[in-house]
Design an enzyme around this catalytic site. Structure first.
Site, PDB file in Angstrom:
ATOM      1  N   GLY A   1      -3.754  -7.230   6.449  1.00 62.40           N
ATOM      2  CA  GLY A   1      -4.051  -6.015   5.699  1.00 62.40           C
ATOM      3  C   GLY A   1      -3.960  -6.270   4.215  1.00 62.40           C
ATOM      4  O   GLY A   1      -3.486  -7.319   3.777  1.00 62.40           O
TER       5      GLY A   1
ATOM      6  N   THR B   1       1.066   9.939  -0.723  1.00 57.89           N
ATOM      7  CA  THR B   1      -0.378   9.995  -0.484  1.00 57.89           C
ATOM      8  C   THR B   1      -0.772  11.453  -0.351  1.00 57.89           C
ATOM      9  O   THR B   1      -0.122  12.217   0.359  1.00 57.89           O
ATOM     10  CB  THR B   1      -0.719   9.192   0.784  1.00 57.89           C
TER      11      THR B   1
ATOM     12  N   ASP C   1       6.375  -0.398   4.936  1.00 59.07           N
ATOM     13  CA  ASP C   1       6.006  -0.083   3.554  1.00 59.07           C
ATOM     14  C   ASP C   1       7.012   0.837   2.860  1.00 59.07           C
ATOM     15  O   ASP C   1       6.844   2.057   2.825  1.00 59.07           O
ATOM     16  CB  ASP C   1       4.589   0.522   3.507  1.00 59.07           C
TER      17      ASP C   1
ATOM     18  N   ASP D   1       6.393   7.993   1.840  1.00 56.81           N
ATOM     19  CA  ASP D   1       4.968   7.660   1.984  1.00 56.81           C
ATOM     20  C   ASP D   1       4.594   7.491   3.457  1.00 56.81           C
ATOM     21  O   ASP D   1       3.975   6.510   3.861  1.00 56.81           O
ATOM     22  CB  ASP D   1       4.634   6.392   1.180  1.00 56.81           C
TER      23      ASP D   1
ATOM     24  N   LYS E   1       2.475   7.890   6.512  1.00 61.76           N
ATOM     25  CA  LYS E   1       1.047   8.053   6.829  1.00 61.76           C
ATOM     26  C   LYS E   1       0.708   6.966   7.848  1.00 61.76           C
ATOM     27  O   LYS E   1       1.426   5.957   7.947  1.00 61.76           O
ATOM     28  CB  LYS E   1       0.178   7.929   5.577  1.00 61.76           C
TER      29      LYS E   1
ATOM     30  N   ASN F   1       0.946   3.193   7.094  1.00 63.78           N
ATOM     31  CA  ASN F   1       2.257   2.579   6.862  1.00 63.78           C
ATOM     32  C   ASN F   1       3.118   2.530   8.120  1.00 63.78           C
ATOM     33  O   ASN F   1       4.295   2.189   8.062  1.00 63.78           O
ATOM     34  CB  ASN F   1       3.001   3.330   5.752  1.00 63.78           C
TER      35      ASN F   1
HETATM   36  P1  ATP Z   1      -0.438   0.269   0.221  1.00 60.58           P
HETATM   37  O1  ATP Z   1      -0.143   0.464  -1.186  1.00 60.58           O
HETATM   38  O2  ATP Z   1      -1.910   0.340   0.524  1.00 60.58           O
HETATM   39  O3  ATP Z   1       0.381   1.125   1.138  1.00 60.58           O
HETATM   40  P2  ATP Z   1       1.200  -2.074   0.443  1.00 60.58           P
HETATM   41  O4  ATP Z   1       1.047  -3.054  -0.660  1.00 60.58           O
HETATM   42  O5  ATP Z   1       2.393  -1.278   0.398  1.00 60.58           O
HETATM   43  O6  ATP Z   1      -0.092  -1.236   0.590  1.00 60.58           O
HETATM   44  P3  ATP Z   1       1.637  -2.494   3.259  1.00 60.58           P
HETATM   45  O7  ATP Z   1       1.380  -1.057   3.547  1.00 60.58           O
HETATM   46  O8  ATP Z   1       3.024  -2.978   3.482  1.00 60.58           O
HETATM   47  O9  ATP Z   1       1.158  -2.899   1.795  1.00 60.58           O
HETATM   48  O10 ATP Z   1       0.634  -3.397   4.106  1.00 60.58           O
HETATM   49  C1  ATP Z   1      -0.772  -3.209   4.030  1.00 60.58           C
HETATM   50  C2  ATP Z   1      -1.367  -3.307   5.430  1.00 60.58           C
HETATM   51  O11 ATP Z   1      -1.107  -4.619   5.976  1.00 60.58           O
HETATM   52  C3  ATP Z   1      -0.783  -2.349   6.459  1.00 60.58           C
HETATM   53  O12 ATP Z   1      -1.454  -1.108   6.457  1.00 60.58           O
HETATM   54  C4  ATP Z   1      -0.972  -3.105   7.772  1.00 60.58           C
HETATM   55  O13 ATP Z   1      -2.281  -2.895   8.248  1.00 60.58           O
HETATM   56  C5  ATP Z   1      -0.847  -4.565   7.372  1.00 60.58           C
HETATM   57  N1  ATP Z   1       0.522  -5.061   7.610  1.00 60.58           N
HETATM   58  C6  ATP Z   1       1.553  -4.997   6.747  1.00 60.58           C
HETATM   59  N2  ATP Z   1       2.660  -5.547   7.245  1.00 60.58           N
HETATM   60  C7  ATP Z   1       2.347  -5.986   8.477  1.00 60.58           C
HETATM   61  C8  ATP Z   1       3.104  -6.627   9.530  1.00 60.58           C
HETATM   62  N3  ATP Z   1       4.373  -6.916   9.364  1.00 60.58           N
HETATM   63  N4  ATP Z   1       2.466  -6.910  10.684  1.00 60.58           N
HETATM   64  C9  ATP Z   1       1.167  -6.576  10.844  1.00 60.58           C
HETATM   65  N5  ATP Z   1       0.397  -5.977   9.893  1.00 60.58           N
HETATM   66  C10 ATP Z   1       0.969  -5.669   8.723  1.00 60.58           C
HETATM   67 MG    MG Z   2       1.009   0.694   2.753  1.00 57.99          MG
END
Ligand code: ATP
Ligand code: MG
Length: 396
Positions: A117, A271, A253, A235, A237, A240
């Site tokens: 992701g 969000t 997240d 957050d 949703k 996350n």
């Molecule tokens: P955002 O600001 O868009 O919320 P972020 O930088 O906080 O993004 P995350 O929400 O932690 O990042 O991760 C982004 C995406 O990556 C998640 O929506 C999920 O699809 C995937 N992802 C994150 N961590 C994992 C994990 N441990 N295992 C599988 N997929 C993951």
């Molecule tokens: Mg996220």
């Protein structure tokens, strides 16, 4: 190299030289097929495959736009925010936190596979720890993308908070390290992907009531645990919320999570579709309303989540961000429309969670004993027992 403002996020260790690191990543990426094959063997039938990227649909783009609006405002809000007795600076998290990077881990220790992701400051990759064969997720944040102090704070806080959470429905934080350019979070791999991606793959773009109730019960457990540690997620949703190997909830997240002893916060973040009215009003009429909110904002988001899982879209969604914001801020506590397929029990739970009065909003304890939740979670326990007895019968 002279320290940049980004290097202030982290305590310096002895990272590999950047030039070495680049070629190492290239060679690791060439073994991506190998990693995927190994994971394919681990993955039970029916589990989603690891995809290159999942953030490419129109719906996600629209969501991201709405989210960005809140983040921009949040920064302004943070600058305007004055410390008061009620609000300690948000960076003041749990005092006993050990937020040091792992002393010896580096990117050399991992084989990096496909993208799981994308996030604000980088991507999340499937990875394998070479010496133990442990399959995990590597969230790689680019230091050059976190351009100001506010963003540094968000990353530091995410690390500090996530490291201190240990619950079966919360994604495990395993370790972290950094080099000159990047910060690496070693996370439990959530084999089932995100709840959002699963939701969009459902035949009608929504879950049935039993599945929804089971997810919501696990979410209530995870949030109850966080709230017991005076941490708000802020957050909630489907993007996350991740799913484990057995389709169990793994809340993830913690980029907007905050620890608050007072129980109140004032920064507008989250969000848009999931914002509570008390936060939406702060966003719409800054300075003209009550300027704080409590952890009950997570209960509100849980109500929005229940609705979205059952209906396929969030309850206040409008064509533009401004219209959604207004719809939430002007919500009078009634008039929410439910499609005919939503049962009275589910409707009741959602109405209780979407209570305009944050103090009267249904508690997480009460969510777990709500008749609709109990009915659907009890059934699954019974069917578990039935299938176990069935297995025993067949074995004898
Ligand atoms: P955002 O600001 O868009 O919320 P972020 O930088 O906080 O993004 P995350 O929400 O932690 O990042 O991760 C982004 C995406 O990556 C998640 O929506 C999920 O699809 C995937 N992802 C994150 N961590 C994992 C994990 N441990 N295992 C599988 N997929 C993951
Ligand atoms: Mg996220």
């Amino acid at each position: 190299m002279a320290p940049t403002k980004h290097s202030a996020v982290l305590v310096a260790s002895t990272p590999p030289k950047h030039s070495e690191y680049g070629s190492m990543l290239t060679s690791l990426k060439s073994s991506i097929l190998n990693t995927k094959a190994k994971l394919g063997a681990l993955r039970p039938q029916g589990q989603p495959k690891v995809t290159k990227t999942i953030n490419n649909s129109k719906a996600i783009t629209a969501r991201e736009r709405r989210k960005q609006a809140i983040e921009r405002h949040s920064k302004v809000e943070a600058e305007q925010q004055k410390d008061s007795e009620l609000f300690k600076p948000e960076i003041a998290t749990v005092p006993s936190l050990a937020s040091h990077p792992h002393p010896s881990l580096s990117a050399h220790d991992f084989e990096v596979g496909g993208t799981l992701g994308r996030g604000k400051f980088g991507r999340v990759y499937l990875a394998r720890h070479l010496s133990t064969n442990y399959v995990c997720a590597l969230k790689i944040l680019s230091k050059s993308q976190c351009i100001n102090q506010e963003e540094e704070k968000l990353i530091r806080r995410e690390l500090e908070i996530h490291q201190n959470l240990a619950h079966k429905n919360i994604l495990k934080f395993l370790s972290w390290f950094h080099d000159e350019e990047k910060i690496y979070l070693v996370l439990e791999y959530a084999a089932g992907g995100s709840l959002y991606s699963k939701l969009t793959k459902q035949p009608k773009g929504r879950f049935d009531e039993r599945t929804t109730a089971q997810y919501i019960a696990q979410m209530a457990e995870a949030l109850r645990y966080m709230h017991s540690k005076n941490i708000m997620h802020r957050d909630i949703k489907p993007e996350n919320i991740l799913l484990g190997f057995h389709n169990e909830i793994k809340l993830a997240d913690f980029g907007y999570s905050v620890h608050s002893d007072s129980g109140f916060r004032s920064t507008v973040c989250g969000t848009l579709d999931y914002l509570s009215p008390e936060v939406a009003v702060m966003l719409l009429k800054p300075g003209k309303t009550r300027e704080y909110y409590s952890k009950a904002i997570d209960q509100w988001s849980l109500g929005v989540l229940t609705y979205e899982l059952l209906v396929g879209k969030p309850p206040f969604e409008q064509k533009s961000s401004k219209a959604t914001q207004k719809k939430i801020a002007n919500f009078k506590g009634n008039g929410l429309k439910f499609p005919g397929h939503v049962s009275k029990g589910a409707e009741d739970l959602i109405q209780e969670l979407l209570n305009l009065d944050a103090e009267k909003r249904m508690s997480l304890d009460d969510v777990l004993v709500h008749a609709w939740i109990v009915r659907h979670t009890e059934k699954s326990a019974q069917s578990g027992i039935r299938s176990f007895s069935h297995m025993l019968e067949q074995a004898t």
